[in-house]
Design a protein around this motif. Sequence first.
Motif, PDB file in Angstrom:
ATOM      1  N   LYS A 158     -27.898  24.753  -6.708  1.00 21.39           N
ATOM      2  CA  LYS A 158     -27.001  24.934  -7.856  1.00 21.39           C
ATOM      3  C   LYS A 158     -26.063  26.115  -7.629  1.00 21.39           C
ATOM      4  O   LYS A 158     -24.885  26.065  -7.969  1.00 21.39           O
ATOM      5  CB  LYS A 158     -27.824  25.180  -9.128  1.00 21.39           C
ATOM      6  CG  LYS A 158     -28.667  23.995  -9.537  1.00 21.39           C
ATOM      7  CD  LYS A 158     -29.136  24.131 -10.974  1.00 21.39           C
ATOM      8  CE  LYS A 158     -30.021  25.328 -11.189  1.00 21.39           C
ATOM      9  NZ  LYS A 158     -30.361  25.498 -12.624  1.00 21.39           N
ATOM     10  N   TYR A 188     -16.148  14.974 -13.583  1.00 23.66           N
ATOM     11  CA  TYR A 188     -17.280  15.883 -13.781  1.00 23.66           C
ATOM     12  C   TYR A 188     -18.595  15.147 -14.030  1.00 23.66           C
ATOM     13  O   TYR A 188     -19.656  15.626 -13.673  1.00 23.66           O
ATOM     14  CB  TYR A 188     -16.964  16.929 -14.852  1.00 23.66           C
ATOM     15  CG  TYR A 188     -16.126  18.032 -14.244  1.00 23.66           C
ATOM     16  CD1 TYR A 188     -16.703  18.910 -13.332  1.00 23.66           C
ATOM     17  CD2 TYR A 188     -14.777  18.149 -14.516  1.00 23.66           C
ATOM     18  CE1 TYR A 188     -15.951  19.892 -12.715  1.00 23.66           C
ATOM     19  CE2 TYR A 188     -14.007  19.127 -13.906  1.00 23.66           C
ATOM     20  CZ  TYR A 188     -14.607  20.001 -12.995  1.00 23.66           C
ATOM     21  OH  TYR A 188     -13.866  20.958 -12.382  1.00 23.66           O
ATOM     22  N   LEU A 222     -21.701  15.911 -11.629  1.00 22.24           N
ATOM     23  CA  LEU A 222     -23.019  16.261 -12.166  1.00 22.24           C
ATOM     24  C   LEU A 222     -24.089  15.337 -11.588  1.00 22.24           C
ATOM     25  O   LEU A 222     -25.165  15.773 -11.164  1.00 22.24           O
ATOM     26  CB  LEU A 222     -23.021  16.177 -13.697  1.00 22.24           C
ATOM     27  CG  LEU A 222     -22.375  17.350 -14.441  1.00 22.24           C
ATOM     28  CD1 LEU A 222     -22.250  17.038 -15.927  1.00 22.24           C
ATOM     29  CD2 LEU A 222     -23.176  18.631 -14.244  1.00 22.24           C
ATOM     30  N   TYR A 265     -24.831  16.246  -7.932  1.00 19.06           N
ATOM     31  CA  TYR A 265     -25.709  17.412  -7.814  1.00 19.06           C
ATOM     32  C   TYR A 265     -27.144  17.035  -8.181  1.00 19.06           C
ATOM     33  O   TYR A 265     -28.102  17.448  -7.520  1.00 19.06           O
ATOM     34  CB  TYR A 265     -25.235  18.554  -8.725  1.00 19.06           C
ATOM     35  CG  TYR A 265     -24.220  19.463  -8.081  1.00 19.06           C
ATOM     36  CD1 TYR A 265     -24.589  20.345  -7.066  1.00 19.06           C
ATOM     37  CD2 TYR A 265     -22.895  19.450  -8.486  1.00 19.06           C
ATOM     38  CE1 TYR A 265     -23.662  21.192  -6.478  1.00 19.06           C
ATOM     39  CE2 TYR A 265     -21.948  20.288  -7.907  1.00 19.06           C
ATOM     40  CZ  TYR A 265     -22.340  21.152  -6.894  1.00 19.06           C
ATOM     41  OH  TYR A 265     -21.424  21.990  -6.309  1.00 19.06           O
ATOM     42  N   THR A 316     -28.700  20.740 -12.431  1.00 22.19           N
ATOM     43  CA  THR A 316     -27.267  20.723 -12.135  1.00 22.19           C
ATOM     44  C   THR A 316     -26.691  22.117 -12.393  1.00 22.19           C
ATOM     45  O   THR A 316     -27.188  22.841 -13.245  1.00 22.19           O
ATOM     46  CB  THR A 316     -26.540  19.660 -12.990  1.00 22.19           C
ATOM     47  OG1 THR A 316     -26.907  19.825 -14.349  1.00 22.19           O
ATOM     48  CG2 THR A 316     -26.913  18.265 -12.540  1.00 22.19           C
ATOM     49  N   PRO A 317     -25.650  22.491 -11.630  1.00 28.57           N
ATOM     50  CA  PRO A 317     -25.154  23.872 -11.702  1.00 28.57           C
ATOM     51  C   PRO A 317     -24.536  24.219 -13.052  1.00 28.57           C
ATOM     52  O   PRO A 317     -23.850  23.397 -13.664  1.00 28.57           O
ATOM     53  CB  PRO A 317     -24.080  23.908 -10.610  1.00 28.57           C
ATOM     54  CG  PRO A 317     -24.316  22.727  -9.751  1.00 28.57           C
ATOM     55  CD  PRO A 317     -24.950  21.701 -10.603  1.00 28.57           C
ATOM     56  N   LEU A 354     -22.093  26.161 -13.448  1.00 30.01           N
ATOM     57  CA  LEU A 354     -20.633  26.133 -13.303  1.00 30.01           C
ATOM     58  C   LEU A 354     -20.066  24.758 -13.648  1.00 30.01           C
ATOM     59  O   LEU A 354     -19.050  24.647 -14.350  1.00 30.01           O
ATOM     60  CB  LEU A 354     -20.257  26.501 -11.855  1.00 30.01           C
ATOM     61  CG  LEU A 354     -18.766  26.517 -11.541  1.00 30.01           C
ATOM     62  CD1 LEU A 354     -18.102  27.723 -12.174  1.00 30.01           C
ATOM     63  CD2 LEU A 354     -18.537  26.521 -10.027  1.00 30.01           C
ATOM     64  N   ILE A 355     -20.740  23.704 -13.156  1.00 27.75           N
ATOM     65  CA  ILE A 355     -20.226  22.353 -13.394  1.00 27.75           C
ATOM     66  C   ILE A 355     -20.441  21.954 -14.851  1.00 27.75           C
ATOM     67  O   ILE A 355     -19.593  21.312 -15.471  1.00 27.75           O
ATOM     68  CB  ILE A 355     -20.913  21.338 -12.446  1.00 27.75           C
ATOM     69  CG1 ILE A 355     -20.852  21.824 -10.991  1.00 27.75           C
ATOM     70  CG2 ILE A 355     -20.281  19.960 -12.569  1.00 27.75           C
ATOM     71  CD1 ILE A 355     -19.457  21.924 -10.443  1.00 27.75           C
ATOM     72  N   GLN A 356     -21.584  22.323 -15.409  1.00 26.93           N
ATOM     73  CA  GLN A 356     -21.818  22.054 -16.828  1.00 26.93           C
ATOM     74  C   GLN A 356     -20.739  22.735 -17.676  1.00 26.93           C
ATOM     75  O   GLN A 356     -20.244  22.177 -18.650  1.00 26.93           O
ATOM     76  CB  GLN A 356     -23.203  22.550 -17.243  1.00 26.93           C
ATOM     77  CG  GLN A 356     -24.337  21.743 -16.617  1.00 26.93           C
ATOM     78  CD  GLN A 356     -25.715  22.285 -17.004  1.00 26.93           C
ATOM     79  OE1 GLN A 356     -25.841  23.125 -17.879  1.00 26.93           O
ATOM     80  NE2 GLN A 356     -26.741  21.797 -16.330  1.00 26.93           N
ATOM     81  N   PHE A 360     -17.642  23.603 -16.684  1.00 27.01           N
ATOM     82  CA  PHE A 360     -16.374  22.891 -16.511  1.00 27.01           C
ATOM     83  C   PHE A 360     -16.377  21.603 -17.330  1.00 27.01           C
ATOM     84  O   PHE A 360     -15.378  21.242 -17.935  1.00 27.01           O
ATOM     85  CB  PHE A 360     -16.139  22.547 -15.029  1.00 27.01           C
ATOM     86  CG  PHE A 360     -15.533  23.678 -14.251  1.00 27.01           C
ATOM     87  CD1 PHE A 360     -14.563  24.496 -14.825  1.00 27.01           C
ATOM     88  CD2 PHE A 360     -15.893  23.908 -12.934  1.00 27.01           C
ATOM     89  CE1 PHE A 360     -13.988  25.528 -14.100  1.00 27.01           C
ATOM     90  CE2 PHE A 360     -15.324  24.944 -12.205  1.00 27.01           C
ATOM     91  CZ  PHE A 360     -14.378  25.754 -12.787  1.00 27.01           C
ATOM     92  N   PHE A 361     -17.510  20.920 -17.308  1.00 26.52           N
ATOM     93  CA  PHE A 361     -17.614  19.662 -18.056  1.00 26.52           C
ATOM     94  C   PHE A 361     -17.290  19.911 -19.522  1.00 26.52           C
ATOM     95  O   PHE A 361     -16.444  19.251 -20.115  1.00 26.52           O
ATOM     96  CB  PHE A 361     -19.036  19.097 -17.901  1.00 26.52           C
ATOM     97  CG  PHE A 361     -19.199  17.724 -18.479  1.00 26.52           C
ATOM     98  CD1 PHE A 361     -18.982  16.602 -17.709  1.00 26.52           C
ATOM     99  CD2 PHE A 361     -19.580  17.559 -19.803  1.00 26.52           C
ATOM    100  CE1 PHE A 361     -19.124  15.328 -18.248  1.00 26.52           C
ATOM    101  CE2 PHE A 361     -19.722  16.292 -20.349  1.00 26.52           C
ATOM    102  CZ  PHE A 361     -19.492  15.170 -19.562  1.00 26.52           C
TER     103      PHE A 361
END
Lengths: 258, 226, 230
Positions: free
Chosen positions: B162, B193, B197, B200, C73-74, C76-78, C80-81
């Motif tokens: 992560k 996104y 997600l 990942y 899940t990272p 950062l991506i959450q 951005f989402f």
Amino acid sequence: MTDPIIRFDKVAKRFGDISVLDGLDFTVSRGEKVTIIGPSGSGKSTILRILMTLEDISDGTVWVDGEPLWHEKAGDGTLKPASEAHLHKMRGKLGMVFQSFNLFPHMTVLRNITEAPVQVLGLSKPEAKDRAMGLLDMVGLSDHAEKYPHQMSGGQQQRVAIARALAMRPDILLFDEPTSALDPELVGEVQEVIRKLAYEHDLTMLLVTHEMRFAREISDRVCFIDKGSVHEEGAPEDLFTAPQQPRTQEFLRAVLDG
Amino acid sequence: MDEMTWLDYLPVLGQGAWVTVQLTVWSTLFGALLAFAAGLGKLARNAAVRGLSVAYIEIFRGTSLLVQLFWLYFALPLVGQAIGINLRLPPVTAGILALSLNIGAYGAEVVRGAVQAVTRQQYEAARALNFTPRQTLFRIALPQAIPEMMPPFDNLAIQNLKDTALVSLISLADLAMRAEQLRNYTQDSTTIYTLVLLMYFGMALVLTAFMRGLSSMVGRWRPAQR
Amino acid sequence: MLFGFEWDTTNGWTLAVSILPILMRGLWVTLQATVLGFAIAMVLGLVLAALKAAPSRLVSWPARGVSEFLRDTPLLIQLFFLYYVLPEFGIILPAFLTGAVALGLQYSAYLSEVYRAGIEAVPRGQHEAARALNLAPRRTFSRIVVPQAIPRIVPAMGNYLVSIMKDVPVLSVVTVLEMLNVAKIIGDRTFNYLVPLSMVGGLYLILTLVAAQGVRRLDRALPKTGIPLK
């Protein structure tokens, strides 16, 4: 029996304010089988643990095979605290069997027995294996060489532990309550192995136990220890049938009737 | 501009994911090395080794990964300037270095804990058989401690996966960076996104499966687990 | 100039002194985001834990899936989402609030596990004793189980509070002016990254050491026998 292989000379052991051994004088002759009995907390196990260098001493001198165990002779002839190298050399004379076996759980039975001879004594693997198989045969577990400790009963594990200690060819073998952690029905098989050793080998044996009948069977001499010093000692037939000291009498009455 | 569908995103995101995988693998490996070095160092008899290990562990557990990453990437070159060496790290080096140092500090505590959890009786048995301290560590203590480290190592590996997303902030073209580039180009945030997600998550599941396998391999000798 | 403060670039020391008040502004934002994110995580975590423990698999399995997903899940991506996708559905939040929600979501998964582990650590004998005394299940839970779970749960939650604090710098990517972002901006403008970034590192070290000490004290202060709820 005038050749003492073990001699405690006014040995004291204190844990903080608690005195466990208090000016202990105690000798064991070469080849002698000695049992140490006494109430719990009397310092019995501490004697073995000091000999195995698991516990240091607070005062006095311990002699093993004519050399001080916890000291080295300095240039001027006085004794100074032992170096790790000296302890390493001295430990080679001793072996120990623990109450809770302490086999290495991640090694097979065979590996448990061969690891130290290969790594510490420098034996080749085939040599160590031959030696181990011979010892496994002696303790009656030749078929179990490839098992892991957790796959065996407590009695079998303790027999492996005895073989493991013997594989190092010690002069002195220490038994610290070897049957206390066993279910009653497994005590016999371990005692059988120790008995065989006592009768057939010239090994010096020092045993701490609560099994009085067994002590009487295998010992040349029994020592009653109380409050950190030897209270009474003698041949088993004398000590068990006609103890001289009131405290010995009291202790024996309690354990034999209990 | 041609209309792009989610299928068109995949090759671009796939490229990024491959970078993420490589970052994860390398930084987890280096991190594990650091974890063993510092974890055992904290138990060492030598006070200097112990002090160094404790300082490393406390500094990297006590500050934020992003702070560490920025420091290595933006501030370290200035240190280099001051002492006359070029310490300008390429993003990939700074990224792997920061990730490894960070995860290694957490791992060190795991290693230390597991080694200390090996019972005193095992050390006594080793002593009675006259093993040297080094032999005791490598032949008796570590083989018993390593299986105990595996579940927390699994968590740390996932954490590391992560955390790799943060290297996109020093312009490394990993999965997070590719997602941002695609979003800038297509403005299709929801699809991109969501896909990222899921990617990942998929990588995390694979990593966990791998760590489970590794765990049962190093723990073969143990009685069946509950 | 930032937040009305000037910096003095004469040398490293004067720079450090002059930017300290600016970094403190950033630190204040960091702490606010930490507390708000933690509060959201506590509530969402409780909901997740309850759903995961639901008797029906129709509820518990999806809840477990969501929890795994949030955890694996990272951040950062959450983030951005939430930042880019929510507006597409007409939900427009300030960046700070989006960031706090992202922290809350990620850590709700961790905290749900903390709650579960704390409750499962209460020995079975306690449940059996309560049943033997004919206590209603709800009373058993609130009067017997929860009070004994609290001393196990609170220190673990404290550790996650510290983790959240260390994750706040991620919010800088959506323009939140937390401490690291402030330091980065100072670095961009003065071309001296070393001083502000090192100061942020030092401040973080102080904060986490103090917090760790606090958690340790709390752990020691909590009676291990349990805390009865009124």
